[in-house]
Design an enzyme around this catalytic site. Structure first.
Site, PDB file in Angstrom:
ATOM      1  N   ASP A  47       1.634   5.984   8.373  1.00 29.49           N
ATOM      2  CA  ASP A  47       1.322   6.582   7.339  1.00 29.49           C
ATOM      3  C   ASP A  47       1.363   8.261   7.917  1.00 29.49           C
ATOM      4  O   ASP A  47       0.793   8.589   8.821  1.00 29.49           O
ATOM      5  CB  ASP A  47      -0.458   6.273   7.250  1.00 29.49           C
ATOM      6  N   ASP A 177      -9.490   5.879   4.805  1.00 24.22           N
ATOM      7  CA  ASP A 177      -8.742   6.752   4.161  1.00 24.22           C
ATOM      8  C   ASP A 177      -9.027   7.894   3.264  1.00 24.22           C
ATOM      9  O   ASP A 177      -8.553   8.001   2.077  1.00 24.22           O
ATOM     10  CB  ASP A 177      -7.375   6.117   3.540  1.00 24.22           C
TER      11      ASP A 177
END
Length: 487
Positions: A47, A177
Site C-alpha cells: 500500500d 487505515d
C-alpha cells in the site's frame, strides 16, 4: 501478557541492510525490473501511505518488507520527488519498534496543517498465543497511532490515539487505515472496518485538535457489500464528495468484481452537522480498475490543487503469481493519476509530468484494416478513433486488447503467470492511452473513464492494431525514472 514477535529497530534494519548488498546487486540486474514505476530495491512493496506534498516536495511512503518478497515484516519505506521524474530513495522511516505496533507499521495517511505534517497509521499486534485466538474477533489489536514531522524526514515520538477498545463494541478486531478530512474547524477520520456480523463499513471519528478523537458515525451500504472495507479515502472532487474504499468478499457478477478483492468509488452526500448521508445503491459502485493488479489506492491534494491518486500495482490473496518473487522482489506502485469527475464518474488520467519521460514520437493513421506495427517493449501509445466497430490490438507479444459488440477485453494469453482475461462494457471506443513497462500495462480508456492495470510477463515487445476501425496513433519511447540515494 501475549507473546509478541520481536520488535524491529532502525539499528536492526541498518545491520540487515549491510548484509544484503549482494541481493540488491542481483535484483538490480533483473530484466523484469520496471523502468518508470517505483519498486522496492529488494523484498516486498504494497500500500502507498502518507502521500502528500510539503514545501514543494512530494513524499511517497509505502508498506515495505525490505528483505523478503512475501510481505511478513511491515515498515514504511519512503521516496521523495519534486517532479515525478527524478526520485530519491530515502529508506525506511517508520519501524515496528514500540508496544503499539510491534507486529507491523500498517497503512495510514498524512495530513498537512500549517508547518507540520501529521501522520496517522494502524499499529498492528497479533495475539497468536491466546487461548481464544480468533482471526476475526479477537486475534489482533489495531492501534491508531499519530506522529508528526516538520520536514517529512524526521518524526516525533509515537502517540497512541485509540486501541481496539475505543472502537464501537459491535466491531470485530479489524479496524484500520485512518485517513483525515477537514470540514471547517473540525477534523474527521475515516477507518475501514468489519463488524461482528462480517459486514464491511466505514467508521468515522471527530476531533478539534488532531489529537483527541471520539467516535462520530458510520457509513454503511444499503445492502451488505463485502465483509471488510479497507483503505477508505473520503475527499471532495469537483464539487462532489467521493468515498474510495476496497471492499473484500464481494462476489463476482458477470464481468464485474472478478478480482479476489475490489476497489470502488462511491458518490456520497454527507451532512456533517446532522450526521446523515446518502450513498448510491450497490449497482452504482464504480470499479476503479478493471485489471488484475490494482488495490489500496490513496489520494492527496497537491500544492497546485490537483487530486492525485497512487495505487498498489498488486492485490492481496490473489491466486495468480509474480515470477519476480523467485528473484527476491515483488510489486510496484502505479503511475500517479490526476482525478476529476465527469458525468457522475470518477475519471483517472496520468499526471502530465509523465510526458517528460517521452524521448521520441511516431505518428501514423490506420484505416480499412490497415495496421501499424512496432516491436517496442517500453512505450506510451495514444489511439484516437474516428470510427471503430471492432479492433484487436496486440500490446506485447501474446497479449491483446480487443473491442467487439461494446465489450473491451484484455487477454494476457500465456503471459499472465495465472492471469487470464478481464473485460468491461463500454458504449463506444473513442480513445486509448497505453503505458507498457517491462512487466506491466496500464490502459486508460475513453479519457480515463475505465482503466486496466496489470502485471504481465511477455518477454517480447509487439504493438499493432487490426480491425474495422480508423483513426490515428502516436507512439512514444519512454526513458526510465531517475532514482538516487539519500545523501
Amino acid at each position: 501478557m501475549f507473546k509478541k514477535y520481536n520488535k524491529v529497530l532502525k539499528e536492526d534494519y541498518e545491520k540487515w541492510y549491510a548484509e544484503h548488498e549482494n541481493d540488491r546487486e542481483a535484483v538490480a540486474k533483473d530484466p523484469m525490473r520496471l523502468k518508470f514505476h517505483l519498486m522496492p530495491k529488494t523484498g516486498w512493496l504494497n500500500d502507498p501511505n502518507g502521500l502528500c506534498q510539503f514545501c514543494g516536495t512530494y513524499h511517497i511512503y509505502y508498506q515495505y518488507t525490505p528483505f523478503e518478497p512475501t510481505g511478513e515484516l511491515k515498515l514504511w519505506g519512503h521516496y521523495t520527488t519534486k517532479d515525478f521524474v527524478s526520485f530519491v530513495d530515502e529508506g525506511p522511516v517508520l519501524f515496528p519498534d514500540s508496544e503499539f505496533d510491534a507486529h507491523g507499521v500498517y497503512s495510514g495517511s498524512a495530513f498537512v496543517k500549517g508547518d507540520t505534517i501529521h501522520y496517522f497509521y494502524t499499529g498492528n499486534l497479533k495475539y497468536f498465543d491466546r487461548d481464544d485466538y480468533d482471526y476475526i474477533n479477537s486475534g489482533r489489536g489495531s492501534n491508531t497511532i499519530h506522529v508528526t514531522s516538520k520536514d517529512g524526514y524526521q518524526f516525533s515520538k509515537k502517540e497512541l490515539l485509540m486501541t481496539t477498545d475505543d472502537y464501537p463494541q459491535d466491531m470485530s478486531c479489524h479496524v484500520r487505515d485512518p485517513k483525515i478530512i477537514q470540514k471547517g474547524d473540525d477534523y474527521y477520520m475515516v477507518q475501514g472496518a468489519r463488524d461482528k456480523n462480517s459486514q464491511g463499513l466505514i467508521l468515522m471519528f471527530h476531533s478539534k485538535d488532531l489529537t483527541h478523537w471520539e467516535y462520530f458515525d458510520r457509513i454503511v451500504p444499503k445492502e451488505p457489500f463485502g465483509y471488510m472495507w479497507e483503505c477508505p479515502d473520503l475527499f471532495e472532487l469537483d464539487g462532489q464528495m467521493m468515498l474510495v474504499t476496497c471492499p473484500q468478499g464481494v462476489e463476482a457478477e458477470g464481468i464485474n468484481y472478478q478480482n479476489v478483492h475490489q476497489c470502488t468509488a462511491i458518490r456520497i452526500k454527507y451532512d456533517f452537522e446532522n450526521k446523515s448521508y446518502e450513498i448510491s445503491g450497490n449497482d452504482e459502485f464504480q470499479q476503479l480498475d478493471r485489471g488484475f493488479d490494482f488495490y489500496a489506492p490513496q489520494t492527496f491534494e497537491d500544492e497546485q490543487g490537483r487530486r492525485i491518486l497512487i495505487g498498489w500495482m498488486g492485490i492481496p490473496d490473489a491466486q495468480y503469481t509474480n515470477p519476480t518473487t523467485e528473484r527476491g522482489w515483488q510489486h510496484a506502485l502505479t503511475i500517479p493519476r490526476e482525478l476529476h469527475m465527469k458525468n457522475g464518474r470518477l475519471i483517472q488520467q496520468p499526471i502530465r509530468e509523465i510526458e517528460k519521460l517521452r524521448k521520441g514520437e511516431l505518428v501514423c493513421s490506420f484505416s480499412d484494416k490497415g495496421r501499424m506495427e512496432s516491436n517496442l517493449k517500453l512505450y506510451e501509445a495514444e489511439f484516437h478513433f474516428t470510427e471503430c466497430t471492432d479492433a484487436v490490438l496486440t500490446l506485447k507479444k501474446g497479449v491483446t486488447l480487443s473491442y467487439r459488440d461494446g465489450l473491451l477485453t484484455l487477454d494476457l494469453g500465456d503471459c499472465g503467470a495465472g492471469r487470464t482475461t478481464r473485460s468491461v462494457r463500454i458504449g463506444e471506443l473513442r480513445d486509448l492511452r497505453i503505458f507498457a513497462d517491462t512487466t506491466s500495462l496500464e490502459i486508460f480508456v475513453n479519457g480515463g473513464e475505465e482503466v486496466f492495470t496489470t502485471r504481465v510477463y511477455s518477454s517480447q515487445g509487439e504493438l499493432s492494431i487490426d480491425g474495422d476501425c480508423a483513426g490515428t496513433m502516436k507512439i512514444y519511447c519512454l526513458r526510465p525514472l531517475e532514482i538516487g540515494e539519500k545523501e
